[in-house]
Design a protein around this motif. Structure first.
Motif, mmCIF file in Angstrom:
data_model
loop_
_atom_site.group_PDB
_atom_site.id
_atom_site.type_symbol
_atom_site.label_atom_id
_atom_site.label_comp_id
_atom_site.label_asym_id
_atom_site.label_seq_id
_atom_site.Cartn_x
_atom_site.Cartn_y
_atom_site.Cartn_z
ATOM 1 N N ASN A 43 0.587 -1.174 -0.069
ATOM 2 C CA ASN A 43 -0.055 0.078 0.238
ATOM 3 C C ASN A 43 0.991 1.303 0.188
ATOM 4 O O ASN A 43 0.862 2.120 0.803
ATOM 5 C CB ASN A 43 -0.774 -0.019 1.109
ATOM 6 C CG ASN A 43 -2.220 0.661 0.811
ATOM 7 O OD1 ASN A 43 -2.746 0.999 -0.253
ATOM 8 N ND2 ASN A 43 -3.172 0.734 1.969
ATOM 9 N N ASN A 46 -8.634 5.483 3.416
ATOM 10 C CA ASN A 46 -8.162 5.690 2.023
ATOM 11 C C ASN A 46 -8.912 7.028 1.590
ATOM 12 O O ASN A 46 -10.074 7.180 1.847
ATOM 13 C CB ASN A 46 -8.150 4.598 1.338
ATOM 14 C CG ASN A 46 -6.694 3.980 1.084
ATOM 15 O OD1 ASN A 46 -6.365 3.446 2.165
ATOM 16 N ND2 ASN A 46 -6.371 3.910 0.066
ATOM 17 N N ASP A 47 -8.083 7.757 0.583
ATOM 18 C CA ASP A 47 -8.779 8.809 -0.028
ATOM 19 C C ASP A 47 -8.686 8.699 -1.569
ATOM 20 O O ASP A 47 -7.909 7.656 -1.969
ATOM 21 C CB ASP A 47 -8.075 10.073 0.506
ATOM 22 C CG ASP A 47 -8.787 11.529 0.254
ATOM 23 O OD1 ASP A 47 -9.771 11.400 -0.445
ATOM 24 O OD2 ASP A 47 -8.562 12.453 0.725
ATOM 25 N N HIS A 60 -7.684 2.513 9.532
ATOM 26 C CA HIS A 60 -7.172 2.753 8.192
ATOM 27 C C HIS A 60 -8.289 3.375 7.323
ATOM 28 O O HIS A 60 -9.391 2.876 7.273
ATOM 29 C CB HIS A 60 -6.788 1.295 7.705
ATOM 30 C CG HIS A 60 -6.506 1.384 6.200
ATOM 31 N ND1 HIS A 60 -6.788 0.120 5.307
ATOM 32 C CD2 HIS A 60 -6.141 2.028 5.182
ATOM 33 C CE1 HIS A 60 -6.510 0.519 4.294
ATOM 34 N NE2 HIS A 60 -6.154 1.581 3.983
ATOM 35 N N VAL A 101 -2.983 9.417 0.780
ATOM 36 C CA VAL A 101 -3.921 8.635 0.352
ATOM 37 C C VAL A 101 -4.306 7.409 0.991
ATOM 38 O O VAL A 101 -5.723 7.203 1.405
ATOM 39 C CB VAL A 101 -3.437 8.236 -1.073
ATOM 40 C CG1 VAL A 101 -4.465 7.047 -1.673
ATOM 41 C CG2 VAL A 101 -2.803 9.440 -2.058
ATOM 42 N N ALA A 102 -3.274 6.749 1.637
ATOM 43 C CA ALA A 102 -3.627 5.499 2.519
ATOM 44 C C ALA A 102 -3.142 5.761 3.690
ATOM 45 O O ALA A 102 -1.816 6.206 3.908
ATOM 46 C CB ALA A 102 -2.899 4.254 2.111
ATOM 47 N N ASN A 103 -4.137 6.030 4.562
ATOM 48 C CA ASN A 103 -3.557 6.724 6.074
ATOM 49 C C ASN A 103 -3.890 5.520 7.189
ATOM 50 O O ASN A 103 -4.748 5.064 7.238
ATOM 51 C CB ASN A 103 -4.360 7.784 6.286
ATOM 52 C CG ASN A 103 -4.363 8.904 5.289
ATOM 53 O OD1 ASN A 103 -3.590 9.840 5.367
ATOM 54 N ND2 ASN A 103 -5.195 8.701 4.148
ATOM 55 N N TYR A 104 -2.985 5.153 8.021
ATOM 56 C CA TYR A 104 -3.156 4.388 9.384
ATOM 57 C C TYR A 104 -2.702 4.937 10.361
ATOM 58 O O TYR A 104 -1.658 5.733 10.385
ATOM 59 C CB TYR A 104 -1.967 3.094 8.853
ATOM 60 C CG TYR A 104 -2.518 2.298 7.795
ATOM 61 C CD1 TYR A 104 -3.285 1.208 8.126
ATOM 62 C CD2 TYR A 104 -2.076 2.749 6.416
ATOM 63 C CE1 TYR A 104 -3.457 0.387 7.173
ATOM 64 C CE2 TYR A 104 -2.410 1.769 5.550
ATOM 65 C CZ TYR A 104 -2.938 0.594 5.769
ATOM 66 O OH TYR A 104 -3.379 -0.271 4.589
#
Length: 391
Positions: A85, A248-249, A246, A380-383
């Motif tokens: 990711n 996502n955008d 988690h 974009v992918a955020n954790y």
């Protein structure tokens, strides 16, 4: 998360840097073996394996899920998967391991993050990393991914004014913190003046970003063992996930406000609610400073400052190692290095060490709750994870 949340029960972290002459396969095997031993387990105890690597052309060898078997043949026939990711690959692998435990597939899951980036020349590395952007619109941006964040920085400067002092202060803070991190790629305290001023050794790279505003091209690996909560009760150490979120955008920057990490903010809101905590209840945060402008925007996303006011958090000393909320006491990606697939696992190892009061010279006194923000692409992918020691 709940009292039944999986726990981190062991870990290992390689040196980050330009690791010439080290076979990635051997590197994976070393951290895996050491993490299993740190957890007090044997390879036979592991129920599933989750390997995070972006690769994208860094190495010819792809399909890495079974590579660790070559070093630890006792893992043969265990289910193993590769997870990706972008720059949040390591956190994605951790979430994959957590799901394996929560589903009942495994009682102990091995998570490995790694990347070998320095086999390629810097321009080629930039081309590989640009695969993390929206290729239809952004692949031609000069300067690689630094160019993407250069555009973000310029948009922020245009809206809120020149932030060069704040960016230099972030770079200087993280390099100073990295002096205490034995795993860091660059253990050198550059100081504010060097980071602030353009020079032959610190030229502009993209937009208003200078070399000291950009994370390092690094090799490295990190591994951790996740265990079911009931199994962790009898183990030597256990760090639980008080929150694991988690979000996502959209991938294209054109569909978002580039000066706001909206999905990152949502991830933080959800994580703090899940953990039943306020931001300043945290003892520290390891955040994704791939570029100094990213850390500045992350101050605002986590709620430490209002939009456009992130500079106050760094210039007022709030995020210093002895501040109200220390940010990146490990030195962050800026000093520690950013081997893409290893980064998320590394951040969780650093946070688990802090929560366990096992961080050596990096240790924040009396640390209780350790936050992690790891992102892929430009938010974009955020954790977001919030870790707490059980025992």
């Amino acid at each position: 998360m709940t009292a039944s949340s999986p726990c981190i029960t062991g870990w290992n972290h390689s040196q980050f840097g330009k690791l010439d002459g080290i076979d990635p396969e051997a590197l994976i095997g070393q951290v895996a073996k050491a993490a299993i031993e740190h957890a007090g387990l044997t390879p036979e105890d592991i129920g599933s394996i989750h390997i995070g690597t972006f690769n994208g052309g860094f190495l010819y060898q792809d399909f890495p899920s079974s590579l660790v078997f070559n070093t630890l043949p006792a893992l043969r026939f265990k289910p193993a998967v590769r997870v990706e990711n972008a720059c949040a690959t390591g956190s994605a692998a951790i979430h994959s391991g957590m799901q394996s435990i929560l589903s009942g597939q495994a009682r102990h899951a091995l998570v490995i993050g790694f990347e070998k980036m320095t086999e390629l020349a810097t321009p080629q590395v930039g081309e590989v990393l640009l695969k993390c952007c929206y290729a239809k619109e952004e692949a031609g941006i000069p300067g690689g991914f630094a160019g993407v964040f250069g555009k973000i920085a310029q948009a922020y400067f245009d809206r809120y004014g020149d932030q060069s002092d704040a960016l230099a202060a972030i770079a200087a803070k993280n390099h100073k913190n990295g002096m205490s991190n034995p795993y860091a790629h660059m253990r050198k305290d550059f100081g504010f003046d060097f980071c602030r001023n353009v020079s032959e050794k610190n030229p502009f790279v993209a937009g208003p970003l200078k070399r000291t505003d950009c994370s390092l091209i690094s090799d490295g690996a990190a591994a951790l063992v996740l265990s079911a909560a009931d199994a962790a009760k009898t183990m030597q150490r256990a760090v639980t996930f008080r929150a694991a979120v988690h979000v996502n955008d959209f991938l294209p920057l054109s569909r978002r406000d580039p000066t706001r990490f909206e999905a990152g903010a949502l991830a933080w809101q959800q994580a703090l609610k899940q953990a039943d905590l306020k931001l300043l209840d945290l003892s520290l945060v390891e955040t994704h400073d791939c570029f100094t402008i990213a850390e500045l925007l992350e101050y605002e996303a986590m709620g430490l400052a209002e939009p456009g006011q992130g500079a106050r958090a760094i210039l007022d000393g709030v995020t210093a190692k002895n501040g109200r909320l220390p940010i990146n006491p490990s030195g962050g990606l800026k000093s520690k290095g950013h081997p893409v697939g290893a980064t998320g696992v590394s951040m969780h190892v650093m946070a688990a060490m802090q929560a366990s009061h096992d961080a050596g010279d990096m240790q924040i006194p009396n640390a209780r709750y350790a936050g992690v923000f790891n992102m892929g692409g430009a938010a974009v992918a955020n954790y977001v994870s919030i870790l707490e020691r059980v025992h």
